[in-house]
Write an enzyme that holds these catalytic residues in place. Structure first.
Site, mmCIF file in Angstrom:
data_model
loop_
_atom_site.group_PDB
_atom_site.id
_atom_site.type_symbol
_atom_site.label_atom_id
_atom_site.label_comp_id
_atom_site.label_asym_id
_atom_site.label_seq_id
_atom_site.Cartn_x
_atom_site.Cartn_y
_atom_site.Cartn_z
ATOM 1 N N ASP A 142 -21.941 46.374 7.979
ATOM 2 C CA ASP A 142 -22.755 45.173 7.948
ATOM 3 C C ASP A 142 -21.872 44.086 7.304
ATOM 4 O OD1 ASP A 142 -25.118 43.513 7.820
ATOM 5 O OD2 ASP A 142 -25.232 44.016 5.687
ATOM 6 N N LEU A 143 -22.225 42.830 7.455
ATOM 7 C CA LEU A 143 -21.382 41.762 6.895
ATOM 8 C C LEU A 143 -22.007 41.153 5.636
ATOM 9 C CD1 LEU A 143 -18.972 39.856 6.991
ATOM 10 C CD2 LEU A 143 -20.209 38.476 8.661
ATOM 11 N N ASP A 144 -23.125 40.432 5.837
ATOM 12 C CA ASP A 144 -23.765 39.729 4.721
ATOM 13 C C ASP A 144 -24.219 40.734 3.655
ATOM 14 O OD1 ASP A 144 -23.496 37.299 6.044
ATOM 15 O OD2 ASP A 144 -25.413 37.513 7.073
ATOM 16 N N THR B 108 -23.492 36.098 1.281
ATOM 17 C CA THR B 108 -24.117 34.935 1.914
ATOM 18 C C THR B 108 -25.607 34.845 1.590
ATOM 19 O OG1 THR B 108 -24.286 36.309 3.855
ATOM 20 C CG2 THR B 108 -22.549 34.653 3.881
ATOM 21 N N TRP C 53 -33.064 28.523 3.775
ATOM 22 C CA TRP C 53 -34.482 28.833 4.024
ATOM 23 C C TRP C 53 -35.381 28.065 3.057
ATOM 24 C CZ3 TRP C 53 -35.642 30.260 8.497
ATOM 25 C CH2 TRP C 53 -35.047 31.318 9.172
ATOM 26 N N LYS D 130 -33.225 40.275 4.014
ATOM 27 C CA LYS D 130 -31.864 40.799 4.192
ATOM 28 C C LYS D 130 -31.814 41.725 5.412
ATOM 29 C CE LYS D 130 -30.109 40.342 -0.477
ATOM 30 N NZ LYS D 130 -29.666 41.011 -1.705
ATOM 31 N N ILE E 59 -32.644 41.045 8.333
ATOM 32 C CA ILE E 59 -33.627 40.656 9.357
ATOM 33 C C ILE E 59 -33.095 39.435 10.106
ATOM 34 C CG2 ILE E 59 -36.026 39.942 9.755
ATOM 35 C CD1 ILE E 59 -35.711 42.785 8.548
ATOM 36 N N SER F 279 -36.936 36.414 10.467
ATOM 37 C CA SER F 279 -37.035 35.869 9.105
ATOM 38 C C SER F 279 -38.014 34.699 9.071
ATOM 39 C CB SER F 279 -35.661 35.400 8.625
ATOM 40 O OG SER F 279 -34.755 36.472 8.558
ATOM 41 N N SER G 212 -23.656 43.355 12.377
ATOM 42 C CA SER G 212 -24.397 42.355 11.609
ATOM 43 C C SER G 212 -25.498 41.748 12.463
ATOM 44 C CB SER G 212 -23.435 41.239 11.164
ATOM 45 O OG SER G 212 -24.164 40.148 10.638
ATOM 46 N N ALA G 213 -26.629 41.453 11.815
ATOM 47 C CA ALA G 213 -27.716 40.761 12.513
ATOM 48 C C ALA G 213 -27.409 39.284 12.696
ATOM 49 C CB ALA G 213 -29.007 40.913 11.724
ATOM 50 N N SER G 214 -26.341 38.823 12.052
ATOM 51 C CA SER G 214 -26.059 37.381 12.054
ATOM 52 C C SER G 214 -25.299 36.908 13.282
ATOM 53 C CB SER G 214 -25.261 37.015 10.803
ATOM 54 O OG SER G 214 -24.890 35.649 10.871
ATOM 55 N N LYS H 142 -32.509 45.249 13.315
ATOM 56 C CA LYS H 142 -32.750 46.191 12.217
ATOM 57 C C LYS H 142 -34.206 46.042 11.778
ATOM 58 C CE LYS H 142 -28.022 45.199 10.804
ATOM 59 N NZ LYS H 142 -27.123 44.582 9.803
ATOM 60 N N GLU I 98 -24.266 49.418 4.535
ATOM 61 C CA GLU I 98 -25.324 48.392 4.520
ATOM 62 C C GLU I 98 -25.802 48.040 3.121
ATOM 63 O OE1 GLU I 98 -27.510 46.404 5.760
ATOM 64 O OE2 GLU I 98 -27.215 46.484 7.916
ATOM 65 N N ASP I 99 -26.253 46.790 2.945
ATOM 66 C CA ASP I 99 -26.849 46.385 1.666
ATOM 67 C C ASP I 99 -28.362 46.256 1.748
ATOM 68 O OD1 ASP I 99 -26.657 44.035 3.333
ATOM 69 O OD2 ASP I 99 -27.243 42.881 1.567
HETATM 70 P P1 B16 Z 1 -28.081 34.285 11.252
HETATM 71 P P2 B16 Z 1 -26.391 41.061 8.053
HETATM 72 C C1 B16 Z 1 -28.199 39.109 8.303
HETATM 73 O O1 B16 Z 1 -26.873 39.532 8.254
HETATM 74 C C2 B16 Z 1 -28.658 38.562 6.968
HETATM 75 O O2 B16 Z 1 -28.729 39.616 6.014
HETATM 76 C C3 B16 Z 1 -30.018 37.957 7.118
HETATM 77 O O3 B16 Z 1 -30.441 37.400 5.903
HETATM 78 C C4 B16 Z 1 -29.977 36.860 8.212
HETATM 79 O O4 B16 Z 1 -31.258 36.299 8.412
HETATM 80 C C5 B16 Z 1 -29.471 37.491 9.505
HETATM 81 O O5 B16 Z 1 -28.202 38.055 9.277
HETATM 82 C C6 B16 Z 1 -29.377 36.494 10.642
HETATM 83 O O6 B16 Z 1 -28.376 35.589 10.356
HETATM 84 O O7 B16 Z 1 -29.192 33.327 11.042
HETATM 85 O O8 B16 Z 1 -26.749 33.843 10.721
HETATM 86 O O9 B16 Z 1 -27.990 34.741 12.708
HETATM 87 O O10 B16 Z 1 -26.806 41.428 6.678
HETATM 88 O O11 B16 Z 1 -27.044 41.883 9.145
HETATM 89 O O12 B16 Z 1 -24.876 40.936 8.226
HETATM 90 MG MG MG Z 2 -26.569 42.687 4.973
#
Ligand code: B16
Ligand code: MG
Length: 213
Positions: A8-10, A16, A24, A44, A46, A51, A112-114, A143, A167-168
């Protein structure tokens, strides 16, 4: 045997969470909806729309178009927050963990979800250390569903049973377990009680403990 590590990244490689929180919070304040650090903790892992849906809930006056607009506004503010990210924003030891795993012949992938993950990898100076980056926009469910971890394993052509997911977030550990992978939590053992193992920070990762297992 271990053949790939899926990160995972964040919250795992860089922090971040506070940048997401500030963006937010700015959005929530602009629409008069309460939001605090405890609520942020639940977001986190999501994805962006998920979110936003949790922040707004079923309050009236926010149809799908308005929610999409608000998500885009938040992302603009989040991009402002991470504009100054550099390799110095990697958690201590993160780069060394990636380099050691690569040196040991393991595949390295990102789950990563990001949607901002590729940009962040570039800014952190670690994009070239990854064999694959799973696209969160291309998976059916975010996730805690296992999809993004399974997509990352497929992208490096490694069976899930030979992968370690890192993962965190609670939702992330659930996703890793559902994917049939070993799980390593980064953070608090109380929050990540379902992980096979928990360490306080990525810098405490010791590859040898997995290679000899
Ligand atoms: P974005 P991860 C997640 O990253 C974050 O933990 C989460 O807080 C955020 O809403 C999500 O990415 C989406 O991010 O808006 O940049 O697409 O922990 O899965 O690396
Ligand atoms: Mg994370």
């Amino acid at each position: 045997m271990l053949a790939a590590i899926i990160f995972d990244l964040d919250g795992v490689l860089t922090d971040t969470a506070e940048a997401h929180f500030r963006a937010w919070k700015r959005l929530a304040d602009s629409i008069g909806v309460p939001f605090d650090h405890a609520a942020n903790e639940q977001l986190k892992g999501i994805d962006r729309m998920g979110s936003l849906d949790r922040i707004i809930g079923d309050r009236p006056g926010f149809n799908a178009n308005e929610r999409a607009r608000l998500a885009a506004v938040k992302n603009g503010w989040y991009l402002e927050e991470i504009a100054g990210f550099t390799p110095a924003d990697l958690f201590p030891g993160a780069r060394a963990v990636l380099e050691e795993a690569r040196g040991a012949g393991l595949k390295i992938a990102l789950a990563s979800a990001s949607r901002n993950a590729p940009l962040l990898l570039e800014r952190l100076g670690i994009a070239t250390l990854f064999d694959a980056v799973a696209d969160p926009a291309a998976v059916a469910a975010g996730k805690p569903a296992p999809d993004i971890f399974l997509a990352a394993a497929r992208a490096v052509d490694v069976a899930p049973a030979l992968c370690l997911g890192v993962e965190d977030a609670e939702a992330g550990i659930t996703a890793i377990r559902a994917a049939g992978m070993a799980s390593l939590g980064i953070g608090s053992p109380a929050v990540l009680a379902n992980a096979d193992r928990v360490i306080a920070a990525i810098g405490a990762f010791r590859l040898g403990e997995y290679r000899s297992a």
